[in-house]
Design an enzyme around this catalytic site. Structure first.
Site, PDB file in Angstrom:
ATOM      1  N   THR A 277      75.401 -20.075 -35.748  1.00 22.45           N
ATOM      2  CA  THR A 277      76.197 -21.210 -36.211  1.00 22.45           C
ATOM      3  C   THR A 277      76.679 -20.990 -37.640  1.00 22.45           C
ATOM      4  O   THR A 277      76.138 -20.175 -38.381  1.00 22.45           O
ATOM      5  CB  THR A 277      75.398 -22.525 -36.127  1.00 22.45           C
ATOM      6  OG1 THR A 277      74.274 -22.450 -36.994  1.00 22.45           O
ATOM      7  CG2 THR A 277      74.942 -22.795 -34.711  1.00 22.45           C
ATOM      8  N   ASP A 278      77.705 -21.749 -38.017  1.00 20.16           N
ATOM      9  CA  ASP A 278      78.262 -21.652 -39.374  1.00 20.16           C
ATOM     10  C   ASP A 278      77.833 -22.847 -40.213  1.00 20.16           C
ATOM     11  O   ASP A 278      76.990 -23.643 -39.790  1.00 20.16           O
ATOM     12  CB  ASP A 278      79.784 -21.516 -39.307  1.00 20.16           C
ATOM     13  CG  ASP A 278      80.463 -22.705 -38.632  1.00 20.16           C
ATOM     14  OD1 ASP A 278      79.838 -23.783 -38.515  1.00 20.16           O
ATOM     15  OD2 ASP A 278      81.626 -22.559 -38.234  1.00 20.16           O
ATOM     16  N   GLN A 279      78.408 -23.013 -41.390  1.00 23.20           N
ATOM     17  CA  GLN A 279      78.052 -24.114 -42.282  1.00 23.20           C
ATOM     18  C   GLN A 279      78.346 -25.486 -41.683  1.00 23.20           C
ATOM     19  O   GLN A 279      77.751 -26.478 -42.085  1.00 23.20           O
ATOM     20  CB  GLN A 279      78.803 -23.987 -43.611  1.00 23.20           C
ATOM     21  CG  GLN A 279      78.198 -22.968 -44.541  1.00 23.20           C
ATOM     22  CD  GLN A 279      78.875 -23.013 -45.902  1.00 23.20           C
ATOM     23  OE1 GLN A 279      80.088 -23.167 -46.001  1.00 23.20           O
ATOM     24  NE2 GLN A 279      78.085 -22.877 -46.953  1.00 23.20           N
TER      25      GLN A 279
ATOM     26  N   VAL B 106      78.305 -25.459 -36.106  1.00 23.78           N
ATOM     27  CA  VAL B 106      78.839 -25.091 -34.792  1.00 23.78           C
ATOM     28  C   VAL B 106      78.822 -23.574 -34.652  1.00 23.78           C
ATOM     29  O   VAL B 106      78.760 -22.837 -35.636  1.00 23.78           O
ATOM     30  CB  VAL B 106      80.266 -25.635 -34.569  1.00 23.78           C
ATOM     31  CG1 VAL B 106      80.285 -27.154 -34.677  1.00 23.78           C
ATOM     32  CG2 VAL B 106      81.251 -25.033 -35.527  1.00 23.78           C
TER      33      VAL B 106
END
Length: 142
Positions: A15-17, A20
């Protein structure tokens, strides 16, 4: 027409910041789906490579519909979208654990000799794969 299903639990590292799944991970999941599809047909990518043949991606597309998040499960559905004897295009859908469509896409591949990177005829070098892919194409059309 065979549509294989593979499952991947979404890991935090994917996931990213924003929380998601980072977009490039879907391409990795396409590969997981493609490998599962090939195995469901009774073949092996690993054996193909041992035989000195590679199957590079020549085109790839992903259409993002709904994000997946950490703790969810991605269900990857894969099938043969097109087959010409030289090129194979695989279709993909990725759904979440609620069966909501999250990503659609496709990837196109050719087979090449590892030593020269020159394309080969799947029909000539892998006649069993050729027949299986032709059968998939006919089932899709029918």
């Amino acid at each position: 027409m065979l549509i294989s299903e593979a499952k991947v639990d979404v890991r935090y590292a994917e996931t990213d910041q924003m929380g998601v799944v980072y977009h490039a991970n879907y391409l990795v999941w396409f590969e997981i789906g493609r490998t599962a599809f090939i195995e469901n047909l009774g073949f092996s990518y690993a054996q193909m490579e041992k035989d000195g043949i590679l199957s590079p991606v020549t085109e790839i597309h992903a259409n993002y519909k709904k994000p997946l998040t950490y703790g969810d499960q991605a269900k990857i559905f894969t099938w043969v979208e097109e087959y010409s004897g030289l090129k194979v295009t695989y279709g993909y859908e990725i759904k979440n654990s609620e069966d909501e469509l999250c990503v659609t896409g496709y990837s196109t591949h050719v087979c090449v000799r590892k030593a020269t990177f020159r394309p080969i005829s799947i029909k000539k070098y892998f006649p069993d794969w050729h027949l299986a892919y032709e059968a998939q194409k006919k089932q899709k059309q029918g």
